[in-house]
Design an enzyme around this catalytic site. Structure first.
Site, PDB file in Angstrom:
ATOM      1  NE  ARG A   1      32.335 -47.321 -11.623  1.00 32.77           N
ATOM      2  CZ  ARG A   1      32.223 -46.098 -12.184  1.00 32.77           C
ATOM      3  NH1 ARG A   1      32.508 -45.927 -13.465  1.00 32.77           N
ATOM      4  NH2 ARG A   1      31.895 -45.066 -11.467  1.00 32.77           N
TER       5      ARG A   1
ATOM      6  CG  ASN B   1      31.032 -39.988  -5.796  1.00 36.56           C
ATOM      7  OD1 ASN B   1      31.974 -39.652  -6.514  1.00 36.56           O
ATOM      8  ND2 ASN B   1      31.105 -40.019  -4.473  1.00 36.56           N
ATOM      9  CB  VAL B   2      27.627 -42.708 -11.161  1.00 36.57           C
ATOM     10  CG1 VAL B   2      28.035 -41.564 -12.084  1.00 36.57           C
ATOM     11  CG2 VAL B   2      28.741 -43.759 -11.103  1.00 36.57           C
TER      12      VAL B   2
ATOM     13  CG  HIS C   1      30.167 -36.274 -13.279  1.00 38.58           C
ATOM     14  ND1 HIS C   1      31.418 -36.367 -12.709  1.00 38.58           N
ATOM     15  CD2 HIS C   1      30.134 -35.070 -13.897  1.00 38.58           C
ATOM     16  CE1 HIS C   1      32.116 -35.257 -12.981  1.00 38.58           C
ATOM     17  NE2 HIS C   1      31.340 -34.459 -13.692  1.00 38.58           N
TER      18      HIS C   1
ATOM     19  CB  CYS D   1      10.669 -43.428 -28.278  1.00 39.33           C
ATOM     20  SG  CYS D   1      12.426 -43.875 -28.266  1.00 39.33           S
TER      21      CYS D   1
ATOM     22  CG  ASN E   1      41.722 -35.235  -1.175  1.00 37.75           C
ATOM     23  OD1 ASN E   1      42.261 -36.329  -1.083  1.00 37.75           O
ATOM     24  ND2 ASN E   1      41.227 -34.779  -2.319  1.00 37.75           N
ATOM     25  CG  LEU E   2      42.936 -40.027   1.697  1.00 37.16           C
ATOM     26  CD1 LEU E   2      43.293 -41.312   0.960  1.00 37.16           C
ATOM     27  CD2 LEU E   2      42.868 -40.276   3.197  1.00 37.16           C
TER      28      LEU E   2
HETATM   29  C1  BJW Z   1      39.899 -39.529  -0.168  1.00 38.44           C
HETATM   30  C2  BJW Z   1      39.730 -40.773   0.383  1.00 38.44           C
HETATM   31  C3  BJW Z   1      39.184 -40.791   1.648  1.00 38.44           C
HETATM   32  C4  BJW Z   1      40.584 -41.111  -1.499  1.00 38.44           C
HETATM   33  N1  BJW Z   1      38.846 -39.642   2.250  1.00 38.44           N
HETATM   34  N2  BJW Z   1      39.555 -38.404   0.434  1.00 38.44           N
HETATM   35  C5  BJW Z   1      41.014 -28.791 -20.804  1.00 38.44           C
HETATM   36  C6  BJW Z   1      40.920 -27.891 -19.746  1.00 38.44           C
HETATM   37  C7  BJW Z   1      39.777 -27.826 -18.940  1.00 38.44           C
HETATM   38  C8  BJW Z   1      38.702 -28.657 -19.174  1.00 38.44           C
HETATM   39  C9  BJW Z   1      38.784 -29.544 -20.219  1.00 38.44           C
HETATM   40  C10 BJW Z   1      39.912 -29.610 -21.021  1.00 38.44           C
HETATM   41  N3  BJW Z   1      39.714 -30.581 -21.962  1.00 38.44           N
HETATM   42  C11 BJW Z   1      38.507 -31.121 -21.758  1.00 38.44           C
HETATM   43  C12 BJW Z   1      37.928 -30.497 -20.707  1.00 38.44           C
HETATM   44  C13 BJW Z   1      36.598 -30.791 -20.107  1.00 38.44           C
HETATM   45  C14 BJW Z   1      36.560 -32.123 -19.416  1.00 38.44           C
HETATM   46  C15 BJW Z   1      37.688 -32.191 -18.387  1.00 38.44           C
HETATM   47  O1  BJW Z   1      37.592 -31.701 -17.287  1.00 38.44           O
HETATM   48  N4  BJW Z   1      38.783 -32.860 -18.720  1.00 38.44           N
HETATM   49  C16 BJW Z   1      39.915 -32.920 -17.805  1.00 38.44           C
HETATM   50  C17 BJW Z   1      40.481 -34.323 -17.803  1.00 38.44           C
HETATM   51  C18 BJW Z   1      40.916 -31.862 -18.222  1.00 38.44           C
HETATM   52  N5  BJW Z   1      35.261 -32.184 -18.736  1.00 38.44           N
HETATM   53  C19 BJW Z   1      34.177 -32.621 -19.358  1.00 38.44           C
HETATM   54  O2  BJW Z   1      34.200 -33.064 -20.516  1.00 38.44           O
HETATM   55  C20 BJW Z   1      32.869 -32.491 -18.628  1.00 38.44           C
HETATM   56  N6  BJW Z   1      31.928 -31.795 -19.410  1.00 38.44           N
HETATM   57  C21 BJW Z   1      32.134 -30.501 -19.758  1.00 38.44           C
HETATM   58  O3  BJW Z   1      33.125 -29.873 -19.421  1.00 38.44           O
HETATM   59  O4  BJW Z   1      31.105 -29.955 -20.484  1.00 38.44           O
HETATM   60  C22 BJW Z   1      31.252 -28.593 -20.956  1.00 38.44           C
HETATM   61  C23 BJW Z   1      30.884 -27.539 -19.943  1.00 38.44           C
HETATM   62  C24 BJW Z   1      31.280 -26.247 -20.172  1.00 38.44           C
HETATM   63  C25 BJW Z   1      30.957 -25.237 -19.276  1.00 38.44           C
HETATM   64  C26 BJW Z   1      30.205 -25.522 -18.142  1.00 38.44           C
HETATM   65  C27 BJW Z   1      29.798 -26.789 -17.936  1.00 38.44           C
HETATM   66  C28 BJW Z   1      30.144 -27.800 -18.830  1.00 38.44           C
HETATM   67  C29 BJW Z   1      32.284 -33.856 -18.313  1.00 38.44           C
HETATM   68  C30 BJW Z   1      33.096 -34.591 -17.307  1.00 38.44           C
HETATM   69  C31 BJW Z   1      32.573 -36.017 -17.112  1.00 38.44           C
HETATM   70  C32 BJW Z   1      33.380 -36.782 -16.094  1.00 38.44           C
HETATM   71  N7  BJW Z   1      32.997 -38.116 -16.115  1.00 38.44           N
HETATM   72  C33 BJW Z   1      33.648 -39.061 -15.208  1.00 38.44           C
HETATM   73  C34 BJW Z   1      33.216 -40.517 -15.608  1.00 38.44           C
HETATM   74  C35 BJW Z   1      31.731 -40.708 -15.577  1.00 38.44           C
HETATM   75  C36 BJW Z   1      31.207 -41.086 -14.224  1.00 38.44           C
HETATM   76  C37 BJW Z   1      31.657 -42.455 -13.771  1.00 38.44           C
HETATM   77  O5  BJW Z   1      31.921 -43.342 -14.589  1.00 38.44           O
HETATM   78  O6  BJW Z   1      31.690 -42.676 -12.539  1.00 38.44           O
HETATM   79  O7  BJW Z   1      33.302 -38.756 -13.862  1.00 38.44           O
HETATM   80  S1  BJW Z   1      35.425 -38.996 -15.210  1.00 38.44           S
HETATM   81  C38 BJW Z   1      35.627 -39.329 -13.494  1.00 38.44           C
HETATM   82  O8  BJW Z   1      36.281 -38.200 -12.903  1.00 38.44           O
HETATM   83  C39 BJW Z   1      34.209 -39.394 -12.913  1.00 38.44           C
HETATM   84  C40 BJW Z   1      34.380 -38.593 -11.664  1.00 38.44           C
HETATM   85  O9  BJW Z   1      33.108 -38.104 -11.236  1.00 38.44           O
HETATM   86  C41 BJW Z   1      35.348 -37.521 -12.050  1.00 38.44           C
HETATM   87  C42 BJW Z   1      36.071 -36.883 -10.897  1.00 38.44           C
HETATM   88  O10 BJW Z   1      36.859 -37.821 -10.232  1.00 38.44           O
HETATM   89  P1  BJW Z   1      37.055 -37.726  -8.647  1.00 38.44           P
HETATM   90  O11 BJW Z   1      35.768 -37.985  -7.973  1.00 38.44           O
HETATM   91  O12 BJW Z   1      37.757 -36.475  -8.317  1.00 38.44           O
HETATM   92  O13 BJW Z   1      37.965 -39.012  -8.387  1.00 38.44           O
HETATM   93  P2  BJW Z   1      39.585 -39.132  -8.350  1.00 38.44           P
HETATM   94  O14 BJW Z   1      39.902 -40.573  -8.384  1.00 38.44           O
HETATM   95  O15 BJW Z   1      40.200 -38.277  -9.381  1.00 38.44           O
HETATM   96  O16 BJW Z   1      40.003 -38.502  -6.957  1.00 38.44           O
HETATM   97  C43 BJW Z   1      39.650 -39.110  -5.724  1.00 38.44           C
HETATM   98  C44 BJW Z   1      40.142 -38.201  -4.616  1.00 38.44           C
HETATM   99  O17 BJW Z   1      39.691 -38.717  -3.379  1.00 38.44           O
HETATM  100  C45 BJW Z   1      41.677 -38.107  -4.528  1.00 38.44           C
HETATM  101  O18 BJW Z   1      42.045 -36.732  -4.419  1.00 38.44           O
HETATM  102  C46 BJW Z   1      42.020 -38.859  -3.240  1.00 38.44           C
HETATM  103  O19 BJW Z   1      43.143 -38.295  -2.551  1.00 38.44           O
HETATM  104  C47 BJW Z   1      40.766 -38.678  -2.443  1.00 38.44           C
HETATM  105  N8  BJW Z   1      40.496 -39.737  -1.485  1.00 38.44           N
HETATM  106  N9  BJW Z   1      40.238 -41.736  -0.537  1.00 38.44           N
HETATM  107  C48 BJW Z   1      39.095 -38.454   1.575  1.00 38.44           C
HETATM  108  N10 BJW Z   1      39.025 -41.975   2.297  1.00 38.44           N
END
Ligand code: BJW
Length: 232
Positions: free
Chosen positions: A56, A89-90, A106, A136, A198-199
């Site tokens: 990546r 995003n990373v 993230h 370290c 969003n799309l």
């Molecule tokens: C377009 C387009 C174009 C396309 N124009 N649009 C049960 C209930 C609630 C929460 C939890 C639960 N069980 C566990 C949890 C917590 C968990 C969680 O949310 N899980 C869910 C699956 C339910 N979350 C965590 O563990 C987080 N930490 C946490 O909660 O700590 C405790 C806390 C408590 C209180 C306060 C604060 C914290 C950590 C989450 C870590 C996420 N990590 C990842 C991977 C690492 C990064 C990486 O490798 O890149 O992050 S997962 C992945 O998803 C990545 C992304 O940043 C993240 C979000 O994804 P994103 O960006 O939304 O991508 P897509 O693919 O889902 O969507 C793309 C969108 O773009 C689509 O809608 C398309 O339509 C659109 N699109 N082309 C406009 N051209």
């Protein structure tokens, strides 16, 4: 002074050629989340995870910012108030487009983290499991990425921005992952006008005052032009 708080997700970088997560054929169709995006997965098979992020990192280094990233940078430089970008995003395409106030909740592909002492340094293009920490010396380097179950970065500052936002815009994120998916509710509570780009409508789409459907590279330049015209 007005404040615009912007949350971005993988969709804004999709038109720069970086894959999203949940689309058909996206990253989560090719890799199991449990294997590559959890601390347990890293403990089980560090090479698999490090290689996933090496690939990546290489891909992100080749990518270029698109018109959506550039529109947000333009907004930050020309808006009379404050503009804050919170990105899930990373990649570093916001910075390369010229945005200066960017919070990587993230983590970041360009950063390495020591799991032993929390020291951070610039990641080499290719990391290896067990790389030594330059501070370290522990063989405990890992990608500086927030995995499931870990606390996202800069949350206190992010919640302060949400509590003082006049406008909250969410761009290219599916509203699947918390805490980011809860930001719209937080901003609404603070009285912000909320808008989604969003799309398609995201999982939290019903919480927005306005939804603009279309690709971010087309919708964002128009939105920014309008905001800048309205302030004169
Ligand atoms: C377009 C387009 C174009 C396309 N124009 N649009 C049960 C209930 C609630 C929460 C939890 C639960 N069980 C566990 C949890 C917590 C968990 C969680 O949310 N899980 C869910 C699956 C339910 N979350 C965590 O563990 C987080 N930490 C946490 O909660 O700590 C405790 C806390 C408590 C209180 C306060 C604060 C914290 C950590 C989450 C870590 C996420 N990590 C990842 C991977 C690492 C990064 C990486 O490798 O890149 O992050 S997962 C992945 O998803 C990545 C992304 O940043 C993240 C979000 O994804 P994103 O960006 O939304 O991508 P897509 O693919 O889902 O969507 C793309 C969108 O773009 C689509 O809608 C398309 O339509 C659109 N699109 N082309 C406009 N051209």
């Amino acid at each position: 002074m007005k404040k615009i708080v912007i949350l971005t997700g993988a969709g804004i970088s999709a038109e720069s050629g970086l894959g999203t997560f949940r689309a058909e054929g996206g990253l989560w169709a090719q890799h199991r989340i449990e294997d590559v995006a959890t601390p347990e997965g890293f403990a089980r098979d560090p090479k698999l995870v490090v290689d996933f992020y090496n690939a990546r990192r290489a891909q992100a280094a080749e990518a270029t910012a698109n018109a959506g990233h550039r529109a947000l940078a333009d907004l930050e430089s020309k808006f009379y108030g404050e503009v804050v970008v919170i990105t899930q995003n990373v990649d570093d395409l916001h910075e390369r487009a010229g945005s200066r106030k960017v919070m990587h909740m993230h983590g970041s592909l360009t950063s390495a983290l020591c799991a032993a002492c929390d020291h951070r340094w610039e990641a080499p293009l290719v990391m290896a499991p067990g790389d030594a920490c330059p501070s370290c010396g522990a063989p405990a380097a890992r990608p500086d990425i927030v995995w499931f179950g870990e606390m996202p970065y800069e949350m206190d500052e992010i919640f302060e921005h949400l509590a003082t936002a006049d406008i909250f815009a969410s761009i290219g994120t599916s509203g699947n992952v918390y805490p980011a998916a809860g930001f719209v509710a937080e901003a609404r509570r603070a009285g912000a006008r909320t808008i989604e780009f969003n799309l398609e409508r995201s999982d939290v789409g019903s919480q927005f005052d306005e939804i603009v459907l279309g690709s971010a590279s087309e919708t964002l330049p128009k939105w920014v032009d309008q905001l800048l015209a309205d302030q004169t």
